[in-house]
Design an enzyme around this catalytic site. Sequence first.
Site, PDB file in Angstrom:
ATOM      1  N   LYS A 189      -1.423  -6.024   6.488  1.00  0.00           N
ATOM      2  CA  LYS A 189      -0.300  -6.725   5.860  1.00  0.00           C
ATOM      3  C   LYS A 189       0.624  -7.297   6.936  1.00  0.00           C
ATOM      4  CE  LYS A 189       3.575  -6.021   2.691  1.00  0.00           C
ATOM      5  NZ  LYS A 189       4.258  -5.113   1.750  1.00  0.00           N
ATOM      6  N   GLU A 195      -3.417  -0.037  15.836  1.00  0.00           N
ATOM      7  CA  GLU A 195      -4.808   0.409  15.680  1.00  0.00           C
ATOM      8  C   GLU A 195      -5.692  -0.757  15.254  1.00  0.00           C
ATOM      9  OE1 GLU A 195      -2.033   1.607  14.469  1.00  0.00           O
ATOM     10  OE2 GLU A 195      -2.215   3.632  13.651  1.00  0.00           O
ATOM     11  N   GLY A 249       1.688  -1.763   0.980  1.00  0.00           N
ATOM     12  CA  GLY A 249       0.430  -1.465   1.666  1.00  0.00           C
ATOM     13  C   GLY A 249      -0.445  -0.529   0.848  1.00  0.00           C
ATOM     14  N   ARG A 250       0.159   0.552   0.323  1.00  0.00           N
ATOM     15  CA  ARG A 250      -0.654   1.540  -0.403  1.00  0.00           C
ATOM     16  C   ARG A 250      -0.965   1.115  -1.829  1.00  0.00           C
ATOM     17  NH1 ARG A 250       3.988   3.389   1.612  1.00  0.00           N
ATOM     18  NH2 ARG A 250       5.733   3.794   0.186  1.00  0.00           N
ATOM     19  N   GLU A 335       3.116   9.197   1.081  1.00  0.00           N
ATOM     20  CA  GLU A 335       3.849   8.157   1.807  1.00  0.00           C
ATOM     21  C   GLU A 335       4.914   7.525   0.895  1.00  0.00           C
ATOM     22  OE1 GLU A 335       2.245   4.201   3.698  1.00  0.00           O
ATOM     23  OE2 GLU A 335       2.048   5.777   5.210  1.00  0.00           O
ATOM     24  N   HIS A 366     -16.328  25.613  -2.723  1.00  0.00           N
ATOM     25  CA  HIS A 366     -16.893  26.355  -1.577  1.00  0.00           C
ATOM     26  C   HIS A 366     -16.042  26.159  -0.336  1.00  0.00           C
ATOM     27  CE1 HIS A 366     -20.524  27.043  -3.985  1.00  0.00           C
ATOM     28  NE2 HIS A 366     -20.245  25.859  -4.485  1.00  0.00           N
TER      29      HIS A 366
HETATM   30  O1  F6P Z   1       1.135   4.130   7.329  1.00  0.00           O
HETATM   31  C1  F6P Z   1       2.093   3.185   7.649  1.00  0.00           C
HETATM   32  C2  F6P Z   1       1.626   1.834   7.174  1.00  0.00           C
HETATM   33  O2  F6P Z   1       2.657   0.898   7.312  1.00  0.00           O
HETATM   34  C3  F6P Z   1       1.147   1.856   5.734  1.00  0.00           C
HETATM   35  O3  F6P Z   1       2.167   1.810   4.795  1.00  0.00           O
HETATM   36  C4  F6P Z   1       0.231   0.676   5.720  1.00  0.00           C
HETATM   37  O4  F6P Z   1      -0.645   0.696   4.620  1.00  0.00           O
HETATM   38  C5  F6P Z   1      -0.504   0.867   7.054  1.00  0.00           C
HETATM   39  O5  F6P Z   1       0.500   1.385   7.937  1.00  0.00           O
HETATM   40  C6  F6P Z   1      -1.142  -0.376   7.617  1.00  0.00           C
HETATM   41  O6  F6P Z   1      -0.172  -1.395   7.729  1.00  0.00           O
HETATM   42  P1  F6P Z   1      -0.711  -2.913   7.875  1.00  0.00           P
HETATM   43  O7  F6P Z   1      -1.462  -3.226   6.603  1.00  0.00           O
HETATM   44  O8  F6P Z   1       0.529  -3.722   8.040  1.00  0.00           O
HETATM   45  O9  F6P Z   1      -1.620  -2.957   9.069  1.00  0.00           O
END
Ligand code: F6P
Length: 502
Positions: A189, A195, A249-250, A335, A366
């Site tokens: 987003k 990452e 995002g979620r 979150e 289990h």
């Molecule tokens: O976990 C933090 C967060 O901002 C989430 O809310 C989001 O889904 C994720 O990192 C990835 O963010 P982006 O879609 O901006 O890479």
Amino acid sequence: MTTLTQRPEWTDLIKHKETLPPLKDLHNSHTISDQGILLDYSKNAVTKKTINKLINLAKACNLEAWRTKMFSGEKINNTESRAVLHTALRAPKDADFTVDNENVMPFVHDTLQRMKDLSEKIRGEGQITDVVNIGVGGSDLGAHMVCKALKHLADGPKAHFVSNIDGAHINQKLEALNPKTTLFLIASKSFTTQETISNAHAARKWFLETCSEDKIKDHFIALSCNTKEVIEFGISEDNMLPFKDWVGGRHSLWSPIGLIICIHLGFQRFQELLSGAHAMDQHFQEAPLEKNIPIILALIGIWHRNFWNAESMAILPYAQNLNRFPAFLQQLDMESNGKSVTRDGSKIDYNTGPIVFGQAGVNGQHAFYQLIHQGTSLIPSDFILFKEPYNGCKSAHHKLLANGLAQADVLMNGQTLEAANNDPHRVFEGNIPSNTLVFDALTPFTLGQLIAIYEHKIFVQGIIWDLNSYDQPGVELGKSLANDILNNGPKTPLHKYALSKI
Ligand code: F6P
């Protein structure tokens, strides 16, 4: 302003709790049936009076008014001044969803048409055999969960998910892939998540080892709100599916972040997923509070969290393909409601979001059921069952269902010392609560319903707890310290020791 614990409805519930007999002596029969879903919430220490008192608390918190605000595009994400309109993404074209006086539905359906055309082109041409979604958090978990949940229906290119910055994650994926037949979806987003951008660069480098720069456009698609950063990365706007900032995002699997679902499973199935969620949106908006599945689940969760001090809850889908559903719900719930200040920033003096965990049944039996049955923590559970086998094996499915049903019964009824032949190790106190959701079958439509149930449950709890459930400030500080260590070196002896090989 009256805080939650000062409300008369709150103190009324505290007093009411003292009048209740143990769960196993209540012999409840509490169910809601709608849209092919059965919610059996009999295995909770609630009477009809309890439910009515919980509903009174919800009304005192203006739940229905807040529900109207969300669906009408008001900026209920107050700290980011954004609307919360993931529900628009699954609404029909003629629906009325506006943000800043603009009807968003033309944009939503233009985007869906682009997702349809693109996925059908990719599936039809047959050049792409593997699709890799590079994203993390909400840009991974939802689409990942859906692709796994419905893999028994997959008839398109293979779906792969890379989220971790650990190089092992992307390298182990890439070593098995052919760049000429691989499509990368850079799902972010913000398009600034370290990452994801790191993994996207690694994928691009790998791709350019064998393919030319001019082929990037055929093998990289960006899914984002941030056009500027997408172009800076080197993906043209033509190869970008944008979405708006009022999609959290979620809550983004319904947006272009769900493109991999369309490619892997087909757009028609994605459409069915959307339809299931929309059906649940209508149930959430129209069903009376006492017959409203997300609202009842939310209120029972409040009862356990705030009046029984349950720290956690277990999500137990009895379907191996839903093994990633608890992980998806962890972000969706923790979150959203893992907060300790109210919407206006005041310190909170009551419990908020629970610790959510779980895995597919029977595997959890289990792993951690011992603790749920005989441990010292009260852990309410949600059992999720499907009447029809999706795995084609009726006898195995019979065993699966028998296990799920039995576990919920034993949690409630326990086992006396006498029944345990006077062996104290085999005494089960019982009175451990659970809900059981039963669907006819695991399909795109019912999966859409299931996800929306929990999205709305979490919304309801956030309103009662007076939280902003749609920002995530708690994840920012760690990221900035990580960047500080990366850019300016270790700060502590432990940093120095752990980083000594880098
Ligand atoms: O976990 C933090 C967060 O901002 C989430 O809310 C989001 O889904 C994720 O990192 C990835 O963010 P982006 O879609 O901006 O890479």
